[in-house]
Design a protein around this motif. Structure first.
Motif, short mmCIF file in Angstrom:
data_model
loop_
_atom_site.label_atom_id
_atom_site.label_comp_id
_atom_site.label_asym_id
_atom_site.label_seq_id
_atom_site.Cartn_x
_atom_site.Cartn_y
_atom_site.Cartn_z
N PHE A 22 0.83 -1.20 0.00
CA PHE A 22 0.00 0.00 0.00
C PHE A 22 0.87 1.26 0.00
CE2 PHE A 22 -2.52 -3.44 1.62
CZ PHE A 22 -3.74 -3.26 1.00
N ALA A 23 2.00 1.17 -0.69
CA ALA A 23 2.95 2.29 -0.73
C ALA A 23 2.33 3.54 -1.35
CB ALA A 23 4.21 1.89 -1.48
N PHE A 24 1.27 3.38 -2.11
CA PHE A 24 0.60 4.53 -2.73
C PHE A 24 -0.11 5.40 -1.69
CE2 PHE A 24 -2.50 1.17 -2.52
CZ PHE A 24 -3.67 1.82 -2.14
N MET A 25 -0.39 4.83 -0.51
CA MET A 25 -1.04 5.59 0.57
C MET A 25 0.02 6.38 1.34
SD MET A 25 -3.75 2.75 2.03
CE MET A 25 -4.30 3.77 3.40
N PRO A 26 -0.32 7.56 1.82
CA PRO A 26 0.65 8.32 2.64
C PRO A 26 1.03 7.53 3.88
CG PRO A 26 -1.20 9.71 1.99
CD PRO A 26 -1.57 8.30 1.62
N PRO A 27 2.26 7.68 4.34
CA PRO A 27 2.69 6.94 5.53
C PRO A 27 1.93 7.38 6.78
CG PRO A 27 4.35 8.54 4.91
CD PRO A 27 3.31 8.55 3.83
N GLY A 28 1.81 6.47 7.72
CA GLY A 28 1.19 6.76 9.00
C GLY A 28 2.23 7.21 10.00
N GLY A 29 1.78 7.56 11.19
CA GLY A 29 2.65 8.11 12.22
C GLY A 29 3.81 7.22 12.64
N ARG A 30 3.55 5.93 12.80
CA ARG A 30 4.62 5.00 13.19
C ARG A 30 5.69 4.97 12.10
NH1 ARG A 30 3.66 -1.16 15.15
NH2 ARG A 30 2.54 -1.40 13.19
N SER A 31 5.29 4.88 10.85
CA SER A 31 6.25 4.85 9.74
C SER A 31 7.05 6.14 9.65
CB SER A 31 5.52 4.62 8.41
OG SER A 31 4.81 3.43 8.43
N ILE A 32 6.39 7.25 9.86
CA ILE A 32 7.08 8.54 9.81
C ILE A 32 8.10 8.63 10.93
CG2 ILE A 32 6.77 11.04 10.05
CD1 ILE A 32 3.93 10.57 8.73
N LEU A 33 7.73 8.22 12.14
CA LEU A 33 8.66 8.26 13.27
C LEU A 33 9.87 7.38 13.02
CD1 LEU A 33 9.42 9.12 16.15
CD2 LEU A 33 8.02 7.21 16.98
N ALA A 34 9.63 6.13 12.66
CA ALA A 34 10.73 5.17 12.51
C ALA A 34 11.52 5.36 11.22
CB ALA A 34 10.18 3.75 12.59
N GLY A 35 10.88 5.90 10.18
CA GLY A 35 11.55 6.00 8.89
C GLY A 35 12.09 7.37 8.54
N SER A 36 11.45 8.43 9.00
CA SER A 36 11.85 9.79 8.61
C SER A 36 12.38 10.63 9.75
CB SER A 36 10.65 10.52 7.99
OG SER A 36 10.20 9.84 6.84
N LEU A 37 12.01 10.29 10.97
CA LEU A 37 12.42 11.13 12.11
C LEU A 37 13.54 10.49 12.94
CD1 LEU A 37 8.87 12.33 13.21
CD2 LEU A 37 10.62 13.63 11.97
N LEU A 38 13.45 9.20 13.18
CA LEU A 38 14.46 8.52 14.01
C LEU A 38 14.86 7.17 13.40
CD1 LEU A 38 12.83 9.21 17.51
CD2 LEU A 38 14.88 10.31 16.57
N PRO A 39 15.26 7.15 12.14
CA PRO A 39 15.60 5.87 11.52
C PRO A 39 16.79 5.20 12.20
CG PRO A 39 16.30 7.68 10.10
CD PRO A 39 15.51 8.28 11.25
N GLY A 40 16.60 3.95 12.58
CA GLY A 40 17.69 3.18 13.19
C GLY A 40 18.10 3.62 14.58
N ASP A 41 17.33 4.45 15.23
CA ASP A 41 17.68 4.99 16.55
C ASP A 41 16.78 4.39 17.62
OD1 ASP A 41 18.28 6.51 18.80
OD2 ASP A 41 17.98 8.45 17.82
N ALA A 42 17.17 3.23 18.14
CA ALA A 42 16.36 2.52 19.14
C ALA A 42 16.15 3.37 20.38
CB ALA A 42 17.00 1.19 19.50
N GLU A 43 17.20 3.98 20.86
CA GLU A 43 17.09 4.80 22.07
C GLU A 43 16.19 6.01 21.82
OE1 GLU A 43 17.33 5.35 25.95
OE2 GLU A 43 18.35 3.70 24.95
N GLY A 44 16.33 6.63 20.66
CA GLY A 44 15.47 7.76 20.31
C GLY A 44 14.01 7.36 20.21
N LEU A 45 13.73 6.19 19.61
CA LEU A 45 12.35 5.70 19.54
C LEU A 45 11.78 5.52 20.94
CD1 LEU A 45 12.49 3.04 16.67
CD2 LEU A 45 11.38 5.28 16.60
N ALA A 46 12.58 4.92 21.82
CA ALA A 46 12.11 4.68 23.19
C ALA A 46 11.86 5.99 23.92
CB ALA A 46 13.12 3.83 23.95
N GLU A 47 12.76 6.95 23.74
CA GLU A 47 12.57 8.26 24.39
C GLU A 47 11.31 8.94 23.87
OE1 GLU A 47 16.16 10.56 23.93
OE2 GLU A 47 17.34 9.05 25.00
N ALA A 48 11.10 8.89 22.56
CA ALA A 48 9.90 9.49 22.00
C ALA A 48 8.65 8.80 22.53
CB ALA A 48 9.93 9.43 20.47
#
Length: 181
Positions: A24-50
Protein backbone atom coordinates in the motif's frame (compact mmCIF):
# COMPACT_ATOMS: atom_id res chain seq x y z
CA UNK A 1 -16.63 -14.30 19.48
CA UNK A 2 -18.31 -13.95 16.10
CA UNK A 3 -16.53 -15.16 12.97
CA UNK A 4 -16.37 -11.57 11.72
CA UNK A 5 -14.67 -10.39 14.92
CA UNK A 6 -12.27 -13.32 14.84
CA UNK A 7 -11.29 -12.60 11.23
CA UNK A 8 -10.88 -8.91 12.00
CA UNK A 9 -8.68 -9.68 15.01
CA UNK A 10 -6.52 -12.05 12.98
CA UNK A 11 -6.18 -9.50 10.20
CA UNK A 12 -5.30 -6.76 12.67
CA UNK A 13 -2.44 -8.89 13.90
CA UNK A 14 -1.29 -9.67 10.39
CA UNK A 15 -1.50 -6.11 9.17
CA UNK A 16 -0.13 -4.32 12.22
CA UNK A 17 3.51 -4.70 11.16
CA UNK A 18 5.07 -1.88 9.12
CA UNK A 19 6.03 -4.34 6.33
CA UNK A 20 2.39 -4.33 5.18
CA UNK A 21 2.86 -0.78 3.94
CA UNK A 22 4.81 -2.10 0.91
CA UNK A 23 1.62 -3.34 -0.76
CA UNK A 24 0.00 0.00 0.00
CA UNK A 25 2.95 2.29 -0.73
CA UNK A 26 0.60 4.53 -2.73
CA UNK A 27 -1.04 5.59 0.57
CA UNK A 28 0.65 8.32 2.64
CA UNK A 29 2.69 6.94 5.53
CA UNK A 30 1.19 6.76 9.00
CA UNK A 31 2.65 8.11 12.22
CA UNK A 32 4.62 5.00 13.19
CA UNK A 33 6.25 4.85 9.74
CA UNK A 34 7.08 8.54 9.81
CA UNK A 35 8.66 8.26 13.27
CA UNK A 36 10.73 5.17 12.51
CA UNK A 37 11.55 6.00 8.89
CA UNK A 38 11.85 9.79 8.61
CA UNK A 39 12.42 11.13 12.11
CA UNK A 40 14.46 8.52 14.01
CA UNK A 41 15.60 5.87 11.52
CA UNK A 42 17.69 3.18 13.19
CA UNK A 43 17.68 4.99 16.55
CA UNK A 44 16.36 2.52 19.14
CA UNK A 45 17.09 4.80 22.07
CA UNK A 46 15.47 7.76 20.31
CA UNK A 47 12.35 5.70 19.54
CA UNK A 48 12.11 4.68 23.19
CA UNK A 49 12.57 8.26 24.39
CA UNK A 50 9.90 9.49 22.00
CA UNK A 51 7.51 6.71 23.02
CA UNK A 52 7.96 7.61 26.69
CA UNK A 53 7.31 11.33 26.12
CA UNK A 54 3.96 13.05 26.64
CA UNK A 55 3.35 16.15 24.54
CA UNK A 56 0.59 17.96 22.69
CA UNK A 57 0.18 17.62 18.94
CA UNK A 58 1.63 21.12 18.57
CA UNK A 59 4.72 20.19 20.59
CA UNK A 60 5.16 16.95 18.61
CA UNK A 61 4.89 18.92 15.36
CA UNK A 62 7.63 21.31 16.48
CA UNK A 63 9.77 18.35 17.60
CA UNK A 64 9.32 16.66 14.21
CA UNK A 65 10.14 19.85 12.28
CA UNK A 66 13.40 20.18 14.21
CA UNK A 67 14.39 16.62 13.30
CA UNK A 68 13.37 16.71 9.66
CA UNK A 69 12.50 20.15 8.30
CA UNK A 70 11.99 18.65 4.83
CA UNK A 71 8.93 16.62 5.84
CA UNK A 72 5.72 17.84 4.19
CA UNK A 73 3.15 19.50 6.44
CA UNK A 74 0.72 16.58 6.05
CA UNK A 75 3.39 14.14 7.29
CA UNK A 76 4.20 16.41 10.24
CA UNK A 77 0.51 16.70 11.13
CA UNK A 78 -0.04 12.95 10.68
CA UNK A 79 2.89 12.11 12.96
CA UNK A 80 2.05 14.77 15.56
CA UNK A 81 -1.52 13.50 15.97
CA UNK A 82 -0.33 9.89 16.16
CA UNK A 83 2.22 10.72 18.85
CA UNK A 84 -0.15 12.89 20.90
CA UNK A 85 -2.74 10.12 20.88
CA UNK A 86 -0.45 7.13 21.46
CA UNK A 87 2.38 8.39 23.68
CA UNK A 88 3.55 7.99 26.33
CA UNK A 89 3.64 4.24 26.10
CA UNK A 90 3.95 2.10 29.22
CA UNK A 91 7.48 2.11 30.68
CA UNK A 92 7.92 -1.60 29.99
CA UNK A 93 6.98 -1.17 26.32
CA UNK A 94 9.34 1.78 25.93
CA UNK A 95 12.12 -0.27 27.54
CA UNK A 96 11.51 -3.14 25.12
CA UNK A 97 11.65 -0.63 22.28
CA UNK A 98 15.00 0.69 23.56
CA UNK A 99 16.39 -2.85 23.75
CA UNK A 100 15.19 -4.05 20.36
CA UNK A 101 14.69 -0.92 18.27
CA UNK A 102 11.76 -2.73 16.66
CA UNK A 103 9.20 -0.17 15.43
CA UNK A 104 6.56 -2.95 15.41
CA UNK A 105 6.45 -2.47 19.20
CA UNK A 106 4.97 1.00 18.65
CA UNK A 107 1.17 1.26 18.49
CA UNK A 108 -0.30 0.81 14.99
CA UNK A 109 -0.83 3.98 13.03
CA UNK A 110 -3.87 5.14 11.08
CA UNK A 111 -2.71 3.72 7.76
CA UNK A 112 -2.13 0.29 9.28
CA UNK A 113 -5.49 0.36 11.03
CA UNK A 114 -7.26 1.29 7.79
CA UNK A 115 -5.54 -1.49 5.86
CA UNK A 116 -6.37 -4.00 8.58
CA UNK A 117 -10.00 -3.02 9.13
CA UNK A 118 -11.61 -1.42 6.09
CA UNK A 119 -11.45 -4.20 3.52
CA UNK A 120 -13.65 -6.83 5.16
CA UNK A 121 -17.01 -5.35 4.35
CA UNK A 122 -16.49 -3.00 1.44
CA UNK A 123 -14.05 -1.90 -1.18
CA UNK A 124 -11.04 -0.10 0.26
CA UNK A 125 -11.27 2.20 -2.76
CA UNK A 126 -14.88 3.36 -2.58
CA UNK A 127 -15.40 2.76 1.14
CA UNK A 128 -12.23 4.46 2.35
CA UNK A 129 -9.68 5.86 -0.09
CA UNK A 130 -12.14 8.15 -1.89
CA UNK A 131 -13.95 9.44 1.21
CA UNK A 132 -13.55 13.12 2.11
CA UNK A 133 -14.39 13.61 5.79
CA UNK A 134 -13.09 15.65 8.67
CA UNK A 135 -11.85 14.00 11.84
CA UNK A 136 -15.22 14.20 13.58
CA UNK A 137 -16.98 12.52 10.68
CA UNK A 138 -14.34 9.79 10.39
CA UNK A 139 -14.75 9.16 14.11
CA UNK A 140 -18.50 9.09 13.61
CA UNK A 141 -18.25 6.09 11.29
CA UNK A 142 -17.80 3.94 14.40
CA UNK A 143 -21.32 4.82 15.55
CA UNK A 144 -22.85 2.65 12.83
CA UNK A 145 -23.75 -0.79 14.24
CA UNK A 146 -21.61 -2.66 11.72
CA UNK A 147 -18.58 -0.43 12.47
CA UNK A 148 -19.13 -0.44 16.23
CA UNK A 149 -18.10 -4.11 16.31
CA UNK A 150 -14.69 -3.49 14.75
CA UNK A 151 -12.13 -4.61 17.34
CA UNK A 152 -10.32 -1.31 17.89
CA UNK A 153 -9.68 0.62 21.08
CA UNK A 154 -10.84 4.22 21.42
CA UNK A 155 -7.26 5.42 20.90
CA UNK A 156 -6.99 3.31 17.74
CA UNK A 157 -10.27 4.77 16.46
CA UNK A 158 -9.00 8.29 17.15
CA UNK A 159 -5.67 7.45 15.48
CA UNK A 160 -7.51 6.12 12.42
CA UNK A 161 -9.78 9.19 12.27
CA UNK A 162 -6.86 11.62 12.58
CA UNK A 163 -4.84 9.91 9.84
CA UNK A 164 -7.85 9.61 7.55
CA UNK A 165 -8.91 13.25 7.89
CA UNK A 166 -5.46 14.44 6.87
CA UNK A 167 -4.68 11.92 4.14
CA UNK A 168 -8.01 11.03 2.49
CA UNK A 169 -9.35 11.24 -0.14
CA UNK A 170 -6.61 10.13 -2.46
CA UNK A 171 -6.59 11.14 -6.09
CA UNK A 172 -8.12 8.53 -8.39
CA UNK A 173 -4.90 8.13 -10.39
CA UNK A 174 -2.82 7.54 -7.26
CA UNK A 175 -4.63 4.27 -6.50
CA UNK A 176 -3.37 1.22 -8.40
CA UNK A 177 -5.96 0.03 -10.95
CA UNK A 178 -6.24 -3.38 -9.28
CA UNK A 179 -7.49 -1.71 -6.08
CA UNK A 180 -10.09 0.52 -7.71
CA UNK A 181 -13.75 -0.32 -7.15
Amino acid sequence: MSVRRLLAAVAAGLFAAPAVADDFAFMPPGGRSILAGSLLPGDAEGLAEAAARKASAEDWAAWARERNPDLPDAAIETFAGYAALNFPMAAEAAQSLAETGDPALLPPDGKELAIAQCQFCHSLFTGYLMQDRDETNWRGTFKAPFHAEIPMSEVERDTFAHYSAINMPLKFGDVPPELRF
